[in-house]
Design an enzyme around this catalytic site. Sequence first.
Site, PDB file in Angstrom:
ATOM      1  N   LYS A 191      13.437  13.345  -3.716  1.00  0.00           N
ATOM      2  CA  LYS A 191      13.139  14.031  -2.445  1.00  0.00           C
ATOM      3  C   LYS A 191      12.445  13.076  -1.475  1.00  0.00           C
ATOM      4  CE  LYS A 191       9.770  16.623  -0.956  1.00  0.00           C
ATOM      5  NZ  LYS A 191       9.761  16.106   0.433  1.00  0.00           N
ATOM      6  N   GLU A 401      -9.823   8.118   3.290  1.00  0.00           N
ATOM      7  CA  GLU A 401      -8.636   7.364   3.697  1.00  0.00           C
ATOM      8  C   GLU A 401      -8.190   7.843   5.080  1.00  0.00           C
ATOM      9  OE1 GLU A 401      -4.775   8.148   1.685  1.00  0.00           O
ATOM     10  OE2 GLU A 401      -4.684   5.987   1.420  1.00  0.00           O
TER      11      GLU A 401
END
Length: 501
Positions: A191, A401
């Site tokens: 995917k 992050e």
Amino acid sequence: MSDLSVELTAPNGRKYTQPTGLFINNEWVKAKSGETITTVNPADEKEITTVQAAGPEDVDIAVAAARKAFKDPSWKDIGGRARADMLFKLSALIDEHKETLATIETWDNGKPYSVALNDDLGEVVYCIKYYAGWADKIHGQVVDTGPTKLAYTLREPLGVCGQIIPWNFPLSMAAWKLGPALACGNTVVLKPAEQTPLSILYLANLIVEAGFPPGVVNILNGYGRSAGAAIAQHLDIDKIAFTGSTATGKEIMKMAAVNMKNITLETGGKSPLLIFDDADIEQAAKWAQVGIMYNQGQVCTATSRILVQEGVYEKFIEVFKECVATVSKVGDPFADETFQGPQVTKAQYERVLSYVESGTSEGATLAAGGCPYKDVNGKGFFISPTIFTDVKDNMKIYREEVFGPFVVISSFQTEEEAVTRANDTTYGLGSAVFTKDIVKGHRVARNIEAGMVWINSSNDSDVRIPFGGVKQSGIGRELGEAALESYTNKKSIHVNLGTVL
Ligand code: TXE
């Protein structure tokens, strides 16, 4: 042109046929639900095209096809040499089509065309070739246990592998996962990220041309919460390999537990880059610029936390700022001189800008950037390369992050402090150390809690070298010989040569 492909002309004038369907059993089909996804060019915010979006029913069909292919003699019994031939052919075909693939990558993702062509496609061609080279060299061992027993191991493919990939390096991430999975004889349901499906759909036709039997590779574009979750929790998938956020990685781990899938996870990071007083500051600044600004800062191993020893702190900041101002040319990703294109989506663009606000409100010094970069037409998700200094370890911008052209810089006094602070994170993916003292370099490398350490460079990865993290940056390794471990089981065979009961 069928209703599952469309003729497109990219912004650089390249015309090509873009597949838009789900790729199952080497054929293009529609999603059962009729759901679709429209992709957007992040450089001008215009729609590119609309592709089919898989749901759980489509995942069931693709998994059944992959299972059938896994058991079919046309794949199961052909041996490593034939798999190598197909992979070598695929690598050659990708090379032949690399300008088109790089064009699609730039259009859909926003990365500069020169980077897509030379770095991404260069790596993809080599990665598939590298694993083609392994396909006929995967073998077990004979283990000597004495004269009354012959004991040996077989290396068997795991079965049907679900592969869920992100949008920052669409084709590279596909190659990192397809190469070893196919070399080892597995079948795949892959995917792509919903934000960047186009280049991988184009790759599907090359997979057919390379001779892979129907069902060996199935590619389902779709959303994470539907197609992705259906793959992660499917009872007839044996392995899940995922690259993406730590939060989604944890979700996938839980879902994969349903049938105890083998898992490989490569997730987030807040990788430190340490600069000692004795380092070559010019070199450190150049590598630090690449380490954080490359690919719009959308790199899982981006060295986003720079720690500088106090004797060279001011000097480093001056040289680094100059380097970023000179090298990080923001603009049209199809222009030759561009180093930095737009962020991949509006959501990512807004996320990065929200961290600018956070850094400013927490009292860090904004030394450069920190604002949208507007192209001549005022469109696109561009951000000026952003540098924060005087950053404290408890600030959000130091701990989380950001995934953009956004770096935080702080100073340290001793080696011990540098290592302690480098390790003060839930992540453990990349890291970099700059020093001319070879003993110190190796000592620090051993003491850093990370899957990868670069001494006197940054983000200098290589297809031949294992890639992955510790702590909450992931489980298992991709690339190199290590990836073969991630896609095979060792079966032990015991042959009685004498013991009578
Ligand atoms: O990632 P997600 P997102 C980090 C980076 C970024 C943040 C969010 O910090 O800002 O993640 O990005 C699929 N079940 N990285 O939201 O959700 C999804 O469809 C199964 C780091 O885009 O992790 C896509 O294919 N699958 C990173 C893939 O997971 C699911 C690269 C990644 O999406 C799913 C990308 C679910 N419930 C982002 N939810 C890296 N390590 O390089 C989503 N997906």
